[in-house]
Design an enzyme around this catalytic site. Structure first.
Site, mmCIF file in Angstrom:
data_model
loop_
_atom_site.group_PDB
_atom_site.id
_atom_site.type_symbol
_atom_site.label_atom_id
_atom_site.label_comp_id
_atom_site.label_asym_id
_atom_site.label_seq_id
_atom_site.Cartn_x
_atom_site.Cartn_y
_atom_site.Cartn_z
ATOM 1 N N LYS A 393 0.676 -1.172 -0.068
ATOM 2 C CA LYS A 393 0.087 -0.001 -0.032
ATOM 3 C C LYS A 393 0.804 1.231 -0.042
ATOM 4 O O LYS A 393 1.967 1.331 0.772
ATOM 5 C CB LYS A 393 -0.891 -0.176 1.240
ATOM 6 C CG LYS A 393 -1.749 1.119 1.430
ATOM 7 C CD LYS A 393 -2.643 1.087 2.652
ATOM 8 C CE LYS A 393 -3.302 2.390 3.070
ATOM 9 N NZ LYS A 393 -3.780 2.529 4.382
ATOM 10 N N ASP A 398 -2.005 10.273 4.613
ATOM 11 C CA ASP A 398 -3.421 10.248 4.550
ATOM 12 C C ASP A 398 -3.973 10.997 5.557
ATOM 13 O O ASP A 398 -3.967 11.027 6.859
ATOM 14 C CB ASP A 398 -3.735 8.800 5.135
ATOM 15 C CG ASP A 398 -5.386 8.442 5.292
ATOM 16 O OD1 ASP A 398 -5.821 9.233 4.696
ATOM 17 O OD2 ASP A 398 -5.318 7.474 5.999
ATOM 18 N N LYS A 405 -9.171 13.038 9.494
ATOM 19 C CA LYS A 405 -8.976 12.404 10.833
ATOM 20 C C LYS A 405 -8.906 13.590 12.019
ATOM 21 O O LYS A 405 -8.724 14.866 11.699
ATOM 22 C CB LYS A 405 -7.316 11.739 10.593
ATOM 23 C CG LYS A 405 -7.220 10.650 9.737
ATOM 24 C CD LYS A 405 -5.867 10.136 9.837
ATOM 25 C CE LYS A 405 -5.766 8.788 8.825
ATOM 26 N NZ LYS A 405 -6.789 7.777 9.154
ATOM 27 N N ASP A 415 1.577 5.661 6.620
ATOM 28 C CA ASP A 415 0.670 4.774 5.818
ATOM 29 C C ASP A 415 0.974 4.337 4.375
ATOM 30 O O ASP A 415 0.498 3.533 3.846
ATOM 31 C CB ASP A 415 -0.669 5.754 5.379
ATOM 32 C CG ASP A 415 -2.019 5.116 5.432
ATOM 33 O OD1 ASP A 415 -1.938 3.835 5.864
ATOM 34 O OD2 ASP A 415 -2.842 5.527 4.834
ATOM 35 N N ASP A 475 -12.015 7.841 4.436
ATOM 36 C CA ASP A 475 -10.621 7.460 5.100
ATOM 37 C C ASP A 475 -10.458 5.918 5.211
ATOM 38 O O ASP A 475 -9.566 5.274 5.728
ATOM 39 C CB ASP A 475 -10.619 7.921 6.522
ATOM 40 C CG ASP A 475 -9.576 7.928 7.317
ATOM 41 O OD1 ASP A 475 -8.529 7.869 6.741
ATOM 42 O OD2 ASP A 475 -9.534 7.742 8.703
ATOM 43 N N GLU A 477 -9.375 4.452 2.363
ATOM 44 C CA GLU A 477 -8.805 4.896 0.926
ATOM 45 C C GLU A 477 -7.805 3.543 0.370
ATOM 46 O O GLU A 477 -7.880 3.405 -0.603
ATOM 47 C CB GLU A 477 -8.190 6.035 0.639
ATOM 48 C CG GLU A 477 -6.668 6.267 1.351
ATOM 49 C CD GLU A 477 -6.803 5.904 2.872
ATOM 50 O OE1 GLU A 477 -5.700 5.486 3.268
ATOM 51 O OE2 GLU A 477 -7.628 5.967 3.560
ATOM 52 N N ARG A 479 -7.671 0.485 0.682
ATOM 53 C CA ARG A 479 -8.294 -0.857 -0.191
ATOM 54 C C ARG A 479 -8.742 -0.300 -1.619
ATOM 55 O O ARG A 479 -8.821 -1.354 -2.205
ATOM 56 C CB ARG A 479 -9.382 -1.539 0.931
ATOM 57 C CG ARG A 479 -10.537 -0.542 0.944
ATOM 58 C CD ARG A 479 -11.541 -0.902 2.119
ATOM 59 N NE ARG A 479 -10.777 -0.722 3.450
ATOM 60 C CZ ARG A 479 -11.407 -1.038 4.530
ATOM 61 N NH1 ARG A 479 -12.539 -1.405 4.599
ATOM 62 N NH2 ARG A 479 -10.894 -0.406 5.878
#
Length: 623
Positions: A393, A398, A405, A415, A475, A477, A479
């Protein structure tokens, strides 16, 4: 990071087009602030002294342009070496001599290693402080100082039973020189486990870390020798693990420090030499050759190089690391691979032609254009028995998107931990050059940010396999980006097995904490492979359930599925979401590394780089 993201529906499928981008080395830009030469004013001919004084310590953005490259931490100057018959006398006269001690007294199946040091259970217990081999010889020269040190420090050292524990330093003064001695515990003797890969690697890693910590703490030494009994280091795996752990322990990220804030990996050490003791009671132990030992030490350093890069990537702030600089990093990996790795960067237009609407939906909010990174490792022999896919990933920051967040956003640079692990592994794999396997390392790089084009809650995205996805939460995102990567690895490349690493859910952290990653897979044999590899590389995995009934939580009222399940079982529903983008017959494992990828004490850990490296190397030899 923690939940599956959403993406705006994207363009139709057409012919595949890829662009191979040549790597351009990362050179610091001319010192600048907001695009104006520092020292500036209207006169561009500022003096070099003023420019040097104000120069930025690392290449980053200007006001108008994002960073285009990321610097790498150099491997430590200190190397492990092996003693030979010609250098033994010199090696045993090093400034610091560390001597490995095995516990001859405690049964191998005892749990003493886990006991509280403060407990008084050991009072009255007789400690076997009998030394053998070179340890005995050195103890004689020192008038029994090693034996006495073992006895005085038995509460913590336990006669060597606590693997990786060390005694206080013994200092001997003479002839204007100070020589120092230290004991390191090798644990309990277990003849049956002397060649067990898990036990050998555990021993090697603990001893390697202890040796590195010792040379970091001791000041004013130029040389160090480590005396180890051959019976405990009879295999290449134990020496490779020792070398890797030793090198990893010396990692210091100085890329963003200046002046007195720059930290030294060691004070003054020039060499560390392993002295393998043939006289320490070695009996009926089948050992590797000297040539094998040298190769094992070299392999350990190569593995550590992948961990270094993984830590560099996760540690880097977003004003340094974006999709452009990550693509540059991938190109550098390829350029330094001696021709074993090919780098293929798919641009936005290429992703559009492939119908990657899920990935591109997230990327719409990015500052920089999306970069779909595909590294292909092929063995020099051309002998390929299997083709595997390794996905990481690559969310370089993020914010959560419009579902922004509300806490700990400063940590969301981690991330990209999955991308860091697989790109670090790519570096190590090229150095190790395993035969029999083609490894496809794939990262869809972008950020999850907010702008006037970013995906919104409720948007519908279309992935490259035609499935439509309702973005219930921006949030979630990660996947969404990986949906298109999985389709690419499965359908475009035709990988026979696929593993994917991601900092996907906080739910996994709640379940397993910050030391253990979760693994989800339908294929039990793939799970077994990963768990065996995990036990060898000391990166803990736990097999988690894929509860099919939870698929109902992903049902959308208006699309094929949505990117977020219910309040409970979030790590499971995230794993189930990914299953929709891989063929049913393709063995696939999702590994959630959200917990162990980051340490509040150390920063980036490099978790996953060793795991992926070892797993790929084993694929070429497995039937």
């Amino acid at each position: 990071m923690i939940r599956p993201p959403s993406i705006v529906a994207v363009l139709a499928l057409t012919t595949f087009c890829s662009v191979i981008v040549q790597h351009v080395s990362c050179k610091p830009r001319a010192p600048s602030l907001f695009g104006v030469a520092r020292g500036g004013g209207k006169d561009s001919t500022s003096t070099s002294s003023s420019t040097d004084r104000l120069a930025v310590p690392f290449p980053t953005w200007t006001f108008d342009e994002p960073s285009s490259c990321m610097e790498w931490t150099e491997m430590p100057a200190v190397h492990l070496d092996m003693s030979s018959a010609d250098t033994l006398d010199v090696d045993l006269n090093a400034d610091l001599i560390i001597i490995g001690i095995s516990d001859n007294n405690t049964p191998a199946d005892s749990d003493d290693d886990d006991e509280d040091d403060s407990a008084g259970d050991d009072k009255g217990k007789t400690i076997d402080a009998t030394l053998t081999g070179r340890a005995k010889d050195i103890d004689g020269i020192l008038g029994g100082a090693l034996t006495q040190t073992m006895l005085e420090n038995d509460r913590k050292f336990k006669g060597g039973a606590k693997c990786g524990s060390v005694t206080p330093t013994i200092r001997v003064y003479g002839n204007g020189q100070t020589r120092r001695y230290m004991l390191v515990g090798l644990g309990k003797i277990d003849s049956e486990g002397s060649t067990d890969p898990t036990k050998c690697n555990e021993l090697g890693r603990k001893v390697g870390s202890a040796v590195a910590a010792a040379i970091q703490s001791e000041k004013g030494i130029a040389s160090c020798s480590v005396v180890l009994p051959r019976e405990r280091f009879a295999t290449s795996s134990s020496l490779s693990a020792l070398s890797s752990a030793f090198t990893e322990k010396l990692y210091v990220d100085n890329r963003y420090r200046t002046g007195s804030n720059v930290k030294k990996e060691t004070e003054s050490i020039e060499r560390v030499t392993l002295v393998i003791d043939d006289d320490a009671g070695t009996k009926n132990v089948r050992t590797c050759t000297s040539e094998d030992m040298y190769e094992a030490i070299s392999e350990g350093r190569k593995i550590a190089s992948g961990v270094y890069l993984a830590r560099d990537i996760v540690n880097s702030p977003h004003n340094v690391l974006n999709s452009l600089s990550l693509a540059d990093t991938a190109q550098r990996i390829a350029s330094e691979s001696s021709g074993l790795i090919e780098c293929n960067i798919l641009e936005k237009e290429d992703c559009e032609r492939l119908g990657m609407g899920s990935y591109l939906g997230v990327a719409r909010g990015s500052e920089t254009k999306p970069k779909f990174i595909h590294l292909t490792y092929r063995p020099r022999s051309g002998n390929v028995r299997t083709k595997v896919g390794i996905i990481g990933k690559g969310l370089l920051f993020d914010t959560g998107g419009y579902n922004i967040k509300t806490s700990s956003m400063h940590l969301m640079k981690f991330d990209c931990g999955g991308a860091a692990a697989v790109l670090g592994a790519a570096r190590a794999i090229a150095a190790l050059a395993p035969d029999g396997v083609e490894a496809n390392i794939i990262v869809a790089a972008c950020e999850n940010m907010i702008n006037d084009r970013a995906v919104l809650p409720g948007d519908i995205l279309t992935a490259s396999n035609g499935k439509t996805i309702e973005v219930e939460n921006t949030d979630a995102e990660g996947r969404l980006t990986m949906a298109d990567v999985l389709v690419y690895a499965d359908k475009e490349i035709g990988c026979k097995k696929i593993i994917e690493l991601s900092t996907l859910t906080g739910a996994c952290m709640v379940a397993l904490g910050n030391k253990i990653a979760g693994v989800w897979a339908k294929d039990e044999s793939l799970v077994d492979e990963l768990l065996r590899t995990s036990s060898v590389t000391a990166e803990k995995l736990w097999h988690m359930p894929l509860e099919k009934d939870y698929n109902d939580l992903l049902k959308s009222k208006i699309a094929d599925l949505k990117n977020l399940g219910g309040r409970y079982g979030g790590a499971i529903t995230a794993a189930l979401f990914l299953q929709h983008f891989v063929g049913k017959k393709t063995p696939f494992a999702h590994i959630d590394i959200a917990g162990p990828v980051w340490s509040d004490k150390l920063g980036a850990t490099g978790f996953g780089a060793r795991l992926v490296t070892d797993w790929v190397c084993r694929q070429g030899t497995s039937e």
